[in-house]
Write a protein that holds these residues in place. Structure first.
Motif, PDB file in Angstrom:
ATOM      1  N   ALA A 118       0.829  -1.203   0.000  1.00 55.02           N
ATOM      2  CA  ALA A 118       0.000   0.000   0.000  1.00 55.02           C
ATOM      3  C   ALA A 118       0.868   1.259   0.000  1.00 55.02           C
ATOM      4  N   ALA A 127       2.358   1.568  -3.453  1.00 58.66           N
ATOM      5  CA  ALA A 127       1.395   2.074  -4.433  1.00 58.66           C
ATOM      6  C   ALA A 127       1.397   3.596  -4.439  1.00 58.66           C
ATOM      7  N   SER A 130      -3.236   0.755  -7.281  1.00 61.99           N
ATOM      8  CA  SER A 130      -3.237  -0.381  -6.359  1.00 61.99           C
ATOM      9  C   SER A 130      -1.952  -1.161  -6.572  1.00 61.99           C
ATOM     10  N   ALA A 188      -8.345  -4.037   1.375  1.00 60.20           N
ATOM     11  CA  ALA A 188      -7.770  -5.180   0.672  1.00 60.20           C
ATOM     12  C   ALA A 188      -8.858  -6.050   0.075  1.00 60.20           C
ATOM     13  N   PHE A 190      -5.091  -7.477  -3.664  1.00 62.92           N
ATOM     14  CA  PHE A 190      -4.851  -6.126  -4.170  1.00 62.92           C
ATOM     15  C   PHE A 190      -5.136  -5.134  -3.046  1.00 62.92           C
ATOM     16  N   ILE A 191      -4.334  -4.080  -2.994  1.00 61.75           N
ATOM     17  CA  ILE A 191      -4.450  -3.095  -1.923  1.00 61.75           C
ATOM     18  C   ILE A 191      -4.352  -1.685  -2.517  1.00 61.75           C
ATOM     19  N   PRO A 192      -5.228  -0.749  -2.104  1.00 61.58           N
ATOM     20  CA  PRO A 192      -5.127   0.627  -2.603  1.00 61.58           C
ATOM     21  C   PRO A 192      -3.977   1.373  -1.939  1.00 61.58           C
TER      22      PRO A 192
END
Length: 588
Positions: free
Chosen positions: A115, A118, A125, A143, A157-159
């Motif tokens: 994160a 990103a 993401s 998530a 996937f994570i922002p």
């Protein structure tokens, strides 16, 4: 989108000037690691400035979070783990978590790293390996799991995780604003890259060009830094090598005192940095190796020694063992193996910040400096995750567990009391990720009981979700053992039943004793045998060469007994440090 671009020349100010740059409501990150390079002076100034409603975001909580909670400056908490190391669970963190006075969000280490990356890489993401078998994906903010767009395999996937302010203490800055970090750098680079402003305190400010003279350093270039303040002793009572080591005695006194605010108890003495801490930072590994142990008077092998020796037997010359956040027993076992039968194994300490250390004695005040000296390389947690953990290169990481169930799942987040209330635990750190990544999955439960070995954990903070070779090979992971060590026996996670079975018993422990102390129906392997006692030679190395203070004992005592044992260890630690200093002075 918040711009993360900073001017090429950071501002130079004082500690109060840095504190004035922090705003109420900031998403706020803290650098350093354990009791190393924590920006204590700056955190104290922030606590005194009446800042409110910070969203605390960091891999670890620990001492920095305690200082900010004491000042009522925190409105939300995002972390992976919170501990006061040998001093146990942080009381203010526990209090707010157990009453929900401050919301706590638990992250996996890899999700937090990705994160931050990103944000740093200006991406919407980032993907990450799923913490298979655990409940953590649902707990990490934002998530989700989805098919990878190319391989079509299920992927996390994570922002982006954006910080308003990141504060860190470092060794030096030059006059143009480049900042030098010596030793492990935790998540400092990833957090600095994800922050709108980066505020740094340093021990020294040196001329431009001077930083090129130091080896094994990391540099935050001046265009990544917003402002710098000269603050000699700014990490005290945490360490800042090579200037001073951690003042464990001062920390012990501060944590034991309820009348004096923590921020006041931790201030640098008016007369300056204690000379003992500065001289201890200069002790070399050959001096420590030559010191006689502080005698404990043991003859027969104790339970902690039997377990340490038994765990050490798991390692060979091809092992790569990583010591986690607070694992004295694991650290002892690793060093014992390397000092005896596995000289070529690789040990990484400080959560993989010290790479390939020598098995120096575990003298509390000197562990960090000796590991820093002998390590082949220093790294950050973000680097080592990508290079070693995610690549499946680490063979072992032994982790203590508060609660394990029959399927080998672990709970280190919270326990439910009979009255419905919560007992907050430290958190899983990075275990949810690495439980699957490491070849061998090794846990230890120091006090085997029906409360610690249960049928089903309430929260599966980590688990060996990928167990068989068919499950592991497609992910690029090697297949090894999955074991749980307790003070009564050794369990193996069976690949067919996917449940724990007893394969070894401690000396003089009966199968019925194990059944009575376990919260699920126990199965014993047909070849179940008794753990052999360590040899006299092994005990001699363990007691005198590796763990002369008996730090391993801290994992086997109750909370009530811990205070007296810590006092004993601190007294012995000071004696050994002073002897080392005298010997080093005499040796020139």
């Amino acid at each position: 989108m918040i711009s993360l671009v900073k001017p090429n020349r950071p501002r130079f100010t004082d500690v109060e000037g840095l504190a004035a740059m922090v705003g109420s409501g900031d998403v706020f990150g803290v650098g350093g690691h354990h009791f190393a390079r924590l920006p204590i002076a700056l955190l104290g100034a922030i606590a005194r400035s009446d800042i409110k409603d910070l969203r605390y975001v960091c891999w670890a909580g620990g001492l920095p979070l305690e200082l900010l909670l004491e000042a009522d400056a925190v409105a939300e908490i995002d972390l992976c783990f919170s501990s006061l190391d040998i001093f146990g669970l942080p009381p203010r963190f526990r209090a707010v978590a157990e009453t929900n006075a401050v919301p706590v969000r638990d992250w996996t280490a890899l999700a937090m790293i990705q994160a931050l990356r990103a944000t740093q890489q200006n991406l919407p993401s980032m993907p990450f390996q799923l913490p298979q078998g655990s409940d953590m994906l649902a707990r990490v903010p934002g998530a989700s799991a989805a098919p990878d767009p190319i391989a079509r395999t299920e992927t996390g996937f994570i922002p982006p995780l954006r910080l308003d302010t990141f504060v860190v203490h470092a060794q030096r800055a030059d006059e143009s604003g480049n900042v030098q970090i010596i030793g492990p750098r935790a998540l400092d680079f990833a957090m600095a890259g994800a922050a709108r402003q980066v505020l740094v305190t340093v021990e020294e400010i040196v001329p431009v060009g001077a930083l090129r003279q130091d080896g094994r350093q990391s540099i935050l270039t001046r265009n990544q830094v917003s402002a710098i303040a000269l603050a000699p002793g700014g990490a005290y009572p945490a360490s800042c090598l090579p200037f001073y080591v951690t003042d464990y005695q001062r920390l012990s006194e501060a944590f034991a005192t309820k009348e004096t605010p923590l921020a006041d108890s931790l201030r640098l003495p008016s007369e300056g940095m204690p000379e003992l801490l500065q001289e201890a930072a200069k002790v070399r590994v050959e001096t420590a190796l030559a010191m006689p142990a502080v005698a404990h008077g043991e003859k027969k092998a104790s339970v902690d020694e039997i377990i340490a020796a038994r765990i050490a037997a798991e390692f060979d010359n091809d092992s790569f063992a990583s010591a986690g956040a607070v694992s004295p027993l694991a650290n002892v076992a690793y060093r014992l193996a390397k000092a005896t039968h596995a000289p070529d194994m690789i040990i990484a300490t400080m959560s993989c910040g010290h790479l390939d250390i020598a098995p120096s004695p575990m003298i509390l005040s000197l562990i960090e400096s000796l590991d820093c000296e002998t390590a082949v390389a220093h790294a950050g947690g973000d680097d080592t995750y990508a290079t070693y953990y995610q690549a499946g290169a680490v063979t072992h990481e032994i982790v203590g567990a508060a609660q394990v169930d029959r399927r080998g799942r672990v709970n280190t987040i919270a326990l439910r009391k009979r009255d419905g209330g919560l007992i907050r635990l430290p958190g899983q750190g990075g275990m949810a990720d690495v439980a699957n990544m490491h070849r061998d999955y090794l846990l230890y439960v120091p006090r085997h009981s029906v409360q610690s070995l249960v049928d089903d954990v309430e929260i599966a903070s980590s688990a060996r979700g990928l167990l068989t070779q068919n499950e592991r090979e497609p992910m690029g992971y090697r297949t090894g053992e999955a074991l749980v060590f307790t003070d009564l026996c050794v369990f193996r996670l069976d690949r067919s039943s996917r449940e724990l079975i007893v394969i070894e018993t401690m000396p003089d422990i009966t199968q019925q004793q194990i059944r009575d102390a376990t919260g699920f129906a126990v199965t014993f392997d047909a070849d179940c045998r008794e753990i052999p006692l360590p040899s006299n030679d092994m005990l001699d190395v363990l007691r005198n060469r590796i763990d002369p203070l008996g730090l391993r004992r801290l994992e086997f005592v109750s909370a009530k007994e811990r205070g007296a044992l810590i006092a004993e260890i601190l007294a012995a630690d000071r004696i050994m440090v002073e002897r080392c200093m005298v010997a080093q002075t005499a040796g020139g």
